[in-house]
Design a protein around this motif. Sequence first.
Motif, PDB file in Angstrom:
ATOM      1  N   ALA A 205       0.837  -1.207   0.000  1.00  0.00           N
ATOM      2  CA  ALA A 205       0.000   0.000   0.000  1.00  0.00           C
ATOM      3  C   ALA A 205       0.869   1.252   0.000  1.00  0.00           C
ATOM      4  N   ALA A 206       0.333   2.296  -0.651  1.00  0.00           N
ATOM      5  CA  ALA A 206       0.995   3.600  -0.580  1.00  0.00           C
ATOM      6  C   ALA A 206       0.673   4.224   0.773  1.00  0.00           C
ATOM      7  N   ALA A 207      -0.526   4.759   0.938  1.00  0.00           N
ATOM      8  CA  ALA A 207      -0.946   5.352   2.210  1.00  0.00           C
ATOM      9  C   ALA A 207      -1.805   4.367   2.986  1.00  0.00           C
ATOM     10  N   LEU A 208      -1.692   4.444   4.311  1.00  0.00           N
ATOM     11  CA  LEU A 208      -2.512   3.631   5.201  1.00  0.00           C
ATOM     12  C   LEU A 208      -3.191   4.557   6.209  1.00  0.00           C
ATOM     13  N   THR A 209      -4.515   4.482   6.265  1.00  0.00           N
ATOM     14  CA  THR A 209      -5.272   5.348   7.170  1.00  0.00           C
ATOM     15  C   THR A 209      -6.226   4.513   8.012  1.00  0.00           C
ATOM     16  N   LEU A 210      -6.165   4.715   9.322  1.00  0.00           N
ATOM     17  CA  LEU A 210      -7.120   4.128  10.253  1.00  0.00           C
ATOM     18  C   LEU A 210      -7.838   5.279  10.946  1.00  0.00           C
ATOM     19  N   SER A 211      -9.165   5.290  10.850  1.00  0.00           N
ATOM     20  CA  SER A 211      -9.951   6.403  11.381  1.00  0.00           C
ATOM     21  C   SER A 211     -11.171   5.870  12.122  1.00  0.00           C
ATOM     22  N   ALA A 212     -11.297   6.233  13.405  1.00  0.00           N
ATOM     23  CA  ALA A 212     -12.451   5.837  14.217  1.00  0.00           C
ATOM     24  C   ALA A 212     -13.117   7.097  14.765  1.00  0.00           C
ATOM     25  N   ASP A 213     -14.436   7.200  14.555  1.00  0.00           N
ATOM     26  CA  ASP A 213     -15.195   8.373  15.001  1.00  0.00           C
ATOM     27  C   ASP A 213     -16.454   7.916  15.728  1.00  0.00           C
TER      28      ASP A 213
END
Length: 206
Positions: free
Chosen positions: A68-76
């Motif tokens: 992967a290029a970018a890895l994003t983990l987002s919890a809201d």
Amino acid sequence: IAKTSTVTVTGGGDVRLSADNQTATEAEALPVDGGGGGDVGIGASVAINIVANRSTAELSDGATVTGAAALTLSADAVHSVTTTAEAGSEGGVSITPVLALSMVNNTTMARLGSGGTQSNTGNVTVTAAQGSTTTTSAKAAAAGAKAAIGASLALALVDDQVLATTQRNITTTTAAADVTFGAIGVSSSTLDATASAAGAKEGDDA
């Protein structure tokens, strides 16, 4: 992504894991008619609100993401809890106990679990954000010709947690790539307890 799972990206695409949890919980104990009449009047109300909310974006222990290029983990998460108890009574002797109880546990988490080094060519971003509002209200009213007791208790036990973390090493192979961790939590708790008692006037016969 579950434990020991493997995600392989070809062509250098991005991977994003997102969790969004929004809840509104209400508990009410309200009188239809006040307890009254005769020699003794009793009115009682109990409202209990027990809530546990979870919002998780996670690369679990042993799981891997490669290529992967970018890895994003987002919890809201946004949570609202309202607990209301009211009661009234009248009689010769009037007794009104009221309890409103809120027990709240909210957790919002973005996490890179344990495992081998996480390697990406782009940005690695891990963020968690949570807003929590708890309102607890108790109201008691007692009116007695001889004696009156009105008692109210509003109680809130709130445990809010927001976490953005990693348990593995992270490597970015591009000089311009960033590694970002961010966690923000806003919690508000309001308590309101009111009670009134009206008994015999001074000089009245018991």
